[in-house]
Scaffold this active site. Structure first.
Site, short mmCIF file in Angstrom:
data_model
loop_
_atom_site.label_atom_id
_atom_site.label_comp_id
_atom_site.label_asym_id
_atom_site.label_seq_id
_atom_site.Cartn_x
_atom_site.Cartn_y
_atom_site.Cartn_z
N TYR A 1 -5.45 3.07 0.79
CA TYR A 1 -4.52 3.76 1.69
C TYR A 1 -3.09 3.31 1.40
CZ TYR A 1 -1.97 5.30 5.77
OH TYR A 1 -1.02 5.89 6.58
N SER B 1 4.39 5.39 4.73
CA SER B 1 3.92 4.40 5.71
C SER B 1 4.46 3.04 5.31
CB SER B 1 2.39 4.35 5.71
OG SER B 1 1.92 3.22 6.43
#
Ligand code: NDP
Ligand code: 8X3
Length: 251
Positions: free
Chosen positions: A148, A135
């Site tokens: 995250y 990501s």
């Protein structure tokens, strides 16, 4: 190379990737926890799609289930480590530690365990391709991204280190690093099922779609064997890397 294992096949990127690979003639093993979603996908995709119910955080289960894959779907040529999740968007000093643990168990430990199980079979044949879904959160900090983002930074560096260990072997590794992508369950999961809050993330925004990610994988797989794309960062035009933030301190 015509057999792919895709984790997180029950939704979002994973489902779009499975659809795309089946359309392109691959045999695809789709893994996820929700059996009914995988079964529905098999009804649509046919016999070249093998639903493989699996929780990637359950290490013993994963080893056993991989042993049950029928000959038609072996050996695995392409591993797409897509299953993952963000939980919460609170600052680190308020975040739920259980959420942190689940992200580490899934995005990091689940991914490396599956990779460790499948990689030797690729090395033995000197052939294979591992595509990890990282990501932009692994490269750029944002508020509430804490664990995250850190888990995706792990995936980024793990991908580079895998390539390094595979020097001299014909095994490719790519980390895809998408930015904001709508139309998946990502934000609903992040906000623990709050669909209204999840929808507000994408309201009026021209976001990436799961098909954009499936397209990029199709392109990667179309490249000649001597080409390795180390990482592929993709953002919607509506998103840019943020500038550094300066704010007054509260006294
Ligand atoms: P979705 O929530 O739509 O899909 C996530 C998938 O992961 C589901 O199929 C889910 O299946 C599976 N999954 C979650 N936990 C486990 C587990 N323990 N074992 C097996 N499967 C699991 O999200 P996206 O498609 O949007 O996200 C896919 C990947 O892309 C994630 O790694 C995410 O971090 C990453 N990403 C997403 C972006 C976005 O904006 N959407 C941008 C950048 C990266 P089930 O619940 O059935 O197990
Ligand atoms: C998901 C994209 O920007 O919400 O990884 O972190 S973002």
């Amino acid at each position: 190379m015509n057999i792919a294992l895709v984790t997180g096949a029950s939704s979002g990127f994973g489902e779009a990737i499975c659809r795309r690979l089946i359309a392109e003639g691959y045999h695809v093993i789709g893994c996820a926890r929700r059996v009914e979603k995988l079964s529905r996908l098999q009804q649509q995709l046919g016999q070249n799609f093998l639903p493989l119910p699996l929780d990637i955080t359950q290490q013993q289960q994963v080893s056993k289930v991989l042993d049950l894959i029928p000959a038609k779907f072996q050996p695995i040529d392409i591993l797409i480590n897509n299953a993952g999740l963000a939980l919460g968007l609170d600052p680190a000093y308020q975040a739920d530690f259980n959420d942190w643990q689940t992200m580490v168990d899934t995005n990091i430990l689940g991914l490396v365990h599956l990779t460790r199980l499948i990689l030797p079979t690729m090395v033995a044949r000197n052939q294979g391709y591992i595509i990890n879904i990282g990501s932009i959160a692994g490269s750029y900090a944002y508020k509430g991204g804490n664990v995250y983002g850190a888990s995706k930074a792990f995936v980024k560096q793990f991908s580079l280190n895998l390539r390094t260990d595979l020097a001299g072997k014909r095994i490719r590794v790519t980390n895809i690093e998408p930015g904001l992508c709508g139309g998946t369950e990502f934000s609903t999961v992040r906000f623990h099922g709050d669909k209204v809050k999840a929808a507000s993330v994408y309201d009026g925004i021209d976001y990436l779609t799961a098909d954009d990610i499936a397209n990029s994988i199709s392109w990667l797989l179309s490249l000649p064997n001597h080409v390795n794309v180390n990482c592929l960062e993709i953002m919607p035009v509506s998103q840019t890397p943020a500038g550094l933030h300066v704010t007054k301190l509260i006294e």
